[in-house]
Design a protein around this motif. Structure first.
Motif, short mmCIF file in Angstrom:
data_model
loop_
_atom_site.label_atom_id
_atom_site.label_comp_id
_atom_site.label_asym_id
_atom_site.label_seq_id
_atom_site.Cartn_x
_atom_site.Cartn_y
_atom_site.Cartn_z
N SER A 163 -6.13 3.50 5.46
CA SER A 163 -7.11 4.04 6.12
C SER A 163 -8.71 3.88 6.24
O SER A 163 -9.63 4.78 7.24
N LEU A 164 -9.32 3.95 5.00
CA LEU A 164 -11.13 3.89 5.12
C LEU A 164 -11.27 2.79 6.46
O LEU A 164 -12.09 3.36 6.81
N GLY A 165 -10.81 1.85 5.94
CA GLY A 165 -11.04 1.03 6.76
C GLY A 165 -11.42 1.45 8.34
O GLY A 165 -13.31 0.94 8.96
N ILE A 166 -10.25 1.70 8.91
CA ILE A 166 -10.59 1.83 10.70
C ILE A 166 -11.07 3.77 10.52
O ILE A 166 -11.59 3.41 12.34
N ILE A 167 -11.18 4.12 9.71
CA ILE A 167 -12.04 5.70 9.90
C ILE A 167 -13.87 4.72 10.20
O ILE A 167 -14.76 5.69 11.32
N ASP A 221 1.06 -0.90 -0.38
CA ASP A 221 -0.18 -0.03 -0.21
C ASP A 221 1.01 1.05 -0.07
O ASP A 221 0.41 2.14 -0.44
N VAL A 222 1.73 1.25 0.90
CA VAL A 222 2.96 2.48 0.64
C VAL A 222 3.78 2.73 0.26
O VAL A 222 3.87 3.77 -0.72
N ALA A 223 3.46 1.82 -0.77
CA ALA A 223 4.84 1.41 -1.96
C ALA A 223 4.08 2.22 -3.57
O ALA A 223 4.31 2.61 -4.78
N GLY A 224 2.59 1.81 -3.29
CA GLY A 224 1.12 1.98 -4.48
C GLY A 224 1.22 0.97 -5.70
O GLY A 224 1.10 1.27 -6.84
N ILE A 225 1.86 -0.14 -4.83
CA ILE A 225 1.01 -1.41 -6.02
C ILE A 225 -0.39 -1.52 -5.40
O ILE A 225 -0.75 -2.14 -4.38
N SER A 226 -0.95 -1.73 -6.46
CA SER A 226 -2.25 -1.84 -6.68
C SER A 226 -2.74 -3.15 -6.00
O SER A 226 -2.52 -4.46 -6.24
N SER A 275 -1.61 16.03 21.08
CA SER A 275 -1.08 15.28 20.02
C SER A 275 -1.25 16.05 18.66
O SER A 275 -2.44 15.60 18.07
N VAL A 276 -0.55 16.66 17.60
CA VAL A 276 -0.28 17.52 15.86
C VAL A 276 0.47 16.36 15.62
O VAL A 276 1.35 16.06 15.69
N ILE A 277 -0.34 15.11 15.07
CA ILE A 277 0.85 14.77 13.53
C ILE A 277 0.83 15.09 12.38
O ILE A 277 0.01 15.45 12.21
N ASP A 278 2.12 15.51 12.78
CA ASP A 278 2.25 16.56 11.14
C ASP A 278 2.15 15.36 10.06
O ASP A 278 3.43 15.03 9.84
N LEU A 279 1.31 15.74 8.92
CA LEU A 279 1.90 14.52 7.97
C LEU A 279 2.29 15.46 6.84
O LEU A 279 2.42 14.94 5.88
N ALA A 280 2.42 16.85 6.79
CA ALA A 280 2.64 17.88 5.57
C ALA A 280 3.71 17.57 4.81
O ALA A 280 5.17 17.06 5.70
N ARG A 322 1.56 10.49 -0.23
CA ARG A 322 -0.04 10.56 0.36
C ARG A 322 -0.04 9.04 1.05
O ARG A 322 -0.57 8.88 2.29
N ASN A 323 0.55 8.10 0.16
CA ASN A 323 0.23 6.52 0.69
C ASN A 323 1.19 6.67 2.29
O ASN A 323 0.72 5.78 3.31
N VAL A 324 1.60 7.17 2.14
CA VAL A 324 2.38 7.40 4.14
C VAL A 324 1.61 8.70 4.93
O VAL A 324 1.88 7.18 5.90
N SER A 325 1.15 9.07 4.54
CA SER A 325 -0.04 9.65 5.35
C SER A 325 -0.80 8.59 6.13
O SER A 325 -1.43 8.62 6.71
N GLU A 326 -1.47 8.09 4.74
CA GLU A 326 -2.22 6.88 4.48
C GLU A 326 -2.24 5.83 5.93
O GLU A 326 -3.03 5.69 6.54
N TYR A 327 -1.36 5.46 5.85
CA TYR A 327 -0.50 5.11 6.50
C TYR A 327 -0.13 4.91 7.89
O TYR A 327 -0.67 4.77 8.87
#
Lengths: 386, 534
Positions: B398-402, B254-259, B339-344, B348-353
């Motif tokens: 991240s969709l599932g857990i949200i 997922d992080v590497a973008g492999i579908s 706690s502010v987790i700065d994802l900037a 995108r894949n990493v942020s989602e992870y």
């Protein structure tokens, strides 16, 4: 849409004659050629628009009548006098009359009350008007002065036309005294008096010409601006009776106002006798903008400093065009456009308008409450009042 | 009660709205609050007078004379001579009345034409909109009344909350304001911040320390260049990294973008990971994949897949996130901790992870009963982490857990604060679970429709008001206030990370840099470069 086919067929059948009515047929009769020439010589360029008068006022009225389920008719008549600087004076008259069977009596009664209230509202307030003001009344003056010289066929109200004439005589005097210019402005008029005067000049004594003034103006002056030579109207509408009014007012009253209450006879004689010596009326038509409809303008001669009475003018005479220059300047300045033929008259017309809803909800409810009786219209009125 | 008269009730009146006539001088503005005292409300067989509160939602000035059918010349001829009277009437919607217990009740009786209408007094408005002004979370004032403060009911956060507005409407300012007032109440808050919108909350606008500075921790990956605010500017940051060797095969893919459709490649990654042990990173994984690909014993299909996988894994070498400094979960769930987790700056894949992992970790604590205090999770740009099926983007990890937290989180003490500018793009399973909504200016019709679908408390009138809201104005619906409330959001003390940049100033800087560069470069070089480029 229903009947549209029949409508088109009907027009098609009569097309030529209808087009002639519009003057689209170039053929002119000899009389028309004379009228065209006359109109050219009696047509004058408008002066530059300018506010000539110190203050300007406008007067208009509106009315409504309803027949109740017990046959009684009620009349609401209201008038408004507006002026520059937010001058605003209202007046209202309410009458309930029983016994009217003729619909023409209803309309006649209502019409006179409206004419009367417009005159009365100026009389009520004239003391407040500064010198050199102009008061514009919606409608012509000569007509309301001369058309109703017989009693109204309504018990208790036979004298009403004389009340109007009396008020007008008093108003003319008051305007002279207060140096106020009184002007009647009609947004539309079906008079033939200018046509008759022009033909008379050329030796045609046509009492009832075929052509209305507005028709001539539409045919030959529609795209121009200007005004017709002012015409002084005297005995024109009352020619046959002037001598009787002046010489034998009681005889005139007996013939035309025989049913008025005896207590009013003396007053009535005085009013009748005063008619011939009332001021003659100066009238002209003007087109303030190319394509606009002509307006008819009436001014009492005395307001223009002309000491001519009705009986002095037999039956009309043309005046010098400059006689009405100031009024023409003012009316040209007041012109707004196709709908707003005169700014102040347009406003007062809108402000005084009496809507069906106001009559049938507000006024009707108040009437019922004040009188303590349920107010119900007759069936035919109810159809419209919904 | 000294009331200012606004006019009279006229025409047809029902229990939800009325028309009133006023004059041009004293006419109340749109959104102003009105009261009709002494409306006879039915109570059993009798009646009792109640004070009904209403809000102006339409104002009409009109003139019988100056109609739209007139030409300019005609209008001028009138206006130059006469001041045409303007008539004024308004329409107001009834909001209800307060009963003895302070609850808002919709009347069952209508006012009567002719009844006087007054401007609502401030003390009544405060009681009407705010449950308890002292223990509430202040977020500003009523739109039409600066003196009437509005505070959110902390218990309103027992349901998930959505903050919805288009860009630039003031979402981040509002959320920051809520957080700085929620924190002193003892709240545990985790902010997943993709745009560094909340990293400046330790600082006041003028650079001082805020009252919450000591209770706020900013987590950000070290080594990322080009941040909007340096560590020093935000008052210090705790580093966090991801231990690559803890990722399972699915997560790595997922992080590497492999579908997920490329099953053979994902299988090859799994095989390669199976060969690795201990602490390792992407370079070691690439080596393992190459070994598989080059091994003559590997069948051709798998060898090709392993070689393809290296292309994807190689991209991970550039990510500055790998290391062994996990965000300490125990710190995140401490009471009175923001706690502010700065994802900037992260892919995108990493942020989602990271979002997925953080939420998984907190969820894990919650379902095992290890979560001592309620946790509020702020999910900024939520449409990116929980996209809906029509969003036109793949559903991330991240969709599932949200969706799960949205459905069940409140039972376990996890409450979402979903922040989005594209409600149309967010999973309806998430948005529909947000029983309270704070909606700011919104003009996109699709987004408005999404809000309409998801919000039970948003009436037709309020919905129509959304495009007319100004920056910083919001409509609060749901359980945060007694009734839907229109608020002007004010009073934030902490600095904003998400405020708009001063573009004029930035362009001036760009121009200066350009001119400086031009001065330093000989003219012929410019020509040369121009010719080369074109």
């Amino acid at each position: 849409m229903k009947f549209i086919g029949e409508f088109v067929q009907e027009i098609d059948k009569k097309k030529t004659s209808f087009q002639q009515l519009f003057g689209l047929d170039e053929k002119q009769s000899k009389l028309e050629s004379i009228l065209k020439e006359e109109l050219e010589s009696h047509w004058h360029p408008l002066p530059e628009p300018r506010n000539v008068f110190t203050e300007e006022y406008s007067v208009d009225s509106s009315s409504a009548s309803r027949t109740l389920s017990n046959g009684i008719d009620f009349f609401i008549i209201r008038a408004l006098m507006l002026g520059t600087g937010n001058y605003n004076k209202p007046k209202l008259r309410f009458e309930m009359v029983k016994g009217i069977r003729d619909y023409n009596v209803i309309t006649g009664f209502e019409r006179i009350l409206r004419d009367l209230i417009e005159i009365e509202i100026v009389l009520d307030n004239i003391e407040e008007l500064p010198e050199n003001s102009i008061v514009l009344i919606d409608g012509n003056l000569y007509g309301r002065f001369t058309h109703l010289l017989q009693e109204l066929h309504l018990r208790g109200w036979h004298h009403l036309p004389l009340v109007l004439l009396d008020a007008m005589q008093r108003l003319f005097e008051a305007c002279v005294e207060r140096k106020v210019m009184l002007v009647g402005v009609s947004k539309f008029s079906k008079t033939r008096v200018v046509t008759a005067a022009m033909l008379s000049e050329r030796g045609y004594d046509v009492a009832d010409p075929d052509h209305l003034d507005v028709e001539l103006l539409y045919r030959w002056k529609h795209r121009e601006t200007g005004y017709t030579t002012p015409l002084l109207l005297g005995e024109y509408a009352v020619e046959k009776e002037v001598k009787n009014m002046y010489g034998d007012p009681d005889g005139y009253r007996r013939r035309f106002f025989n049913n008025i209450d005896p207590s009013r006879r003396e007053w009535a004689n005085g009013v009748i006798e005063g008619i011939p010596s009332s001021p003659a009326i100066v009238m002209f038509h003007m087109i303030p903008k190319g394509g606009a409809q002509p307006m008819r303008v009436d001014i009492p001669a005395c307001s223009l400093g002309i000491d001519k009475k009705i009986m002095d003018v037999t039956p009309f005479e043309f005046m010098e065009p400059h006689t009405v220059t100031d009024v023409a300047k003012q009316l040209t300045a007041d012109f707004g456009g196709r709908d707003v033929y005169n700014a102040l008259l347009y406003v007062v017309d809108r402000e005084v308008r009496l809507g069906v809803k106001a009559v049938d909800t507000v006024y009707k409810s108040v009437l019922g409450q004040e009188l303590g009786v349920p107010i119900e219209y007759d069936r035919s009125s109810r159809r419209f009042a919904r | 009660m000294n009331l200012r008269k606004a006019g009279y009730v006229v025409g047809e009146v029902d229990t939800t709205r009325f028309t009133f006539v006023s004059d041009i001088e004293s006419f109340p503005p749109r959104y102003e609050y009105l009261v009709i005292p002494n409306v006879d409300e039915r109570e059993g067989i009798g009646k009792k007078p109640v004070v009904v509160l209403a809000q102006v939602n339409r104002i009409i000035n009109y003139s019988d004379i100056l109609g739209e059918g007139l030409s300019l010349d005609e209008l001028e001829s009138i206006i130059n001579r006469y001041t045409a009277t303007t008539k004024v009437f308004g329409e107001a919607k009834i909001l209800g009345y307060l009963n003895r217990r302070g609850e808002v009740i919709m009347p069952r009786s209508a006012a009567v034409p002719g009844q006087e209408v007054f401007i609502a007094p401030s003390d009544l408005l405060e009681r009407f909109f705010t449950k308890d002004i002292r223990s509430g979370i202040p977020i500003g004032t009523l739109i039409t009344r600066d003196e009437v403060k509005v505070a959110l009911d902390p218990n309103g956060f027992r349901r998930h909350v959505a903050v919805i507005a288009q860009t630039g409407a003031g979402k981040s300012y509002l959320v920051g304001l809520m957080l700085e007032n929620l924190l002193p109440l003892g709240a545990t808050v985790i902010v997943l911040d993709p745009n560094s919108d909340y990293v400046m909350m330790r600082r006041t606008g003028d650079g001082g320390a805020t009252a919450i500075a000591d209770d706020l921790v900013v987590y950000r990956p070290p080594g990322l260049k080009g941040r909007r605010y340096s560590d020093q500017e935000v008052g210090g940051a705790e580093p966090y990294t991801i231990d690559f060797s803890k990722l399972n095969a699915g997560q790595v893919c997922d992080v590497a973008g492999i579908s997920s459709r490329w099953a053979v490649i994902r299988e090859a990654v799994g095989d390669a990971l199976g060969q690795l042990q201990g602490i390792y990173g992407p370079p070691q994984l690439i080596e393992a994949l190459e070994r598989i690909a080059l091994n003559p014993a590997t069948d051709a299909r798998k060898a090709k897949a392993a070689m393809s996988a290296t292309t994807y894994i190689r991209r991970l070498l550039n990510y500055k996130i790998w290391g062994s400094q996990d965000i300490p979960l125990g710190e995140l769930v401490k009471p009175k901790r923001l706690s502010v987790i700065d994802l900037a700056g992260l892919q995108r894949n990493v942020s989602e992870y990271i979002v997925q992992k953080t939420l998984d970790d907190v969820w894990g604590l919650a379902v095992t009963g290890s979560l001592e205090y309620p946790v509020f999770i702020v999910l900024e740009e939520a449409h990116n982490f929980a996209p809906g099926s029509g969003a036109g983007q793949r559903s991330g990890s991240s969709l599932g857990i949200i969706e799960r937290i949205a459905a069940e989180g409140r039972k376990f003490g996890i409450f979402l604060l979903v922040v989005t500018q594209r409600p149309n793009k967010i999973s309806s399973n998430v948005l529909s679970q947000c029983n309270s909504q704070i909606i700011m200016r919104l003009t996109n019709p699709e987004d408005m429709s999404a809000v309409r679908r998801s919000s039970e408390g948003l009436s037709e009138d309020l919905f129509n008001d959304l495009p007319g809201l100004n920056k910083g104005e919001a409509i609060v619906v749901g359980e945060l206030t007694k009734v839907p409330t229109m608020v002007r959001v004010t009073g934030r003390r902490s600095g904003e990370g998400g405020s708009d940049i001063d573009l004029e100033e930035a362009l001036r800087g760009a121009l200066k840099a350009y001119e400086l560069a031009k001065k330093m470069k000989p003219e012929e070089d410019d020509d040369k470069e121009y010719k080369t480029r074109w």
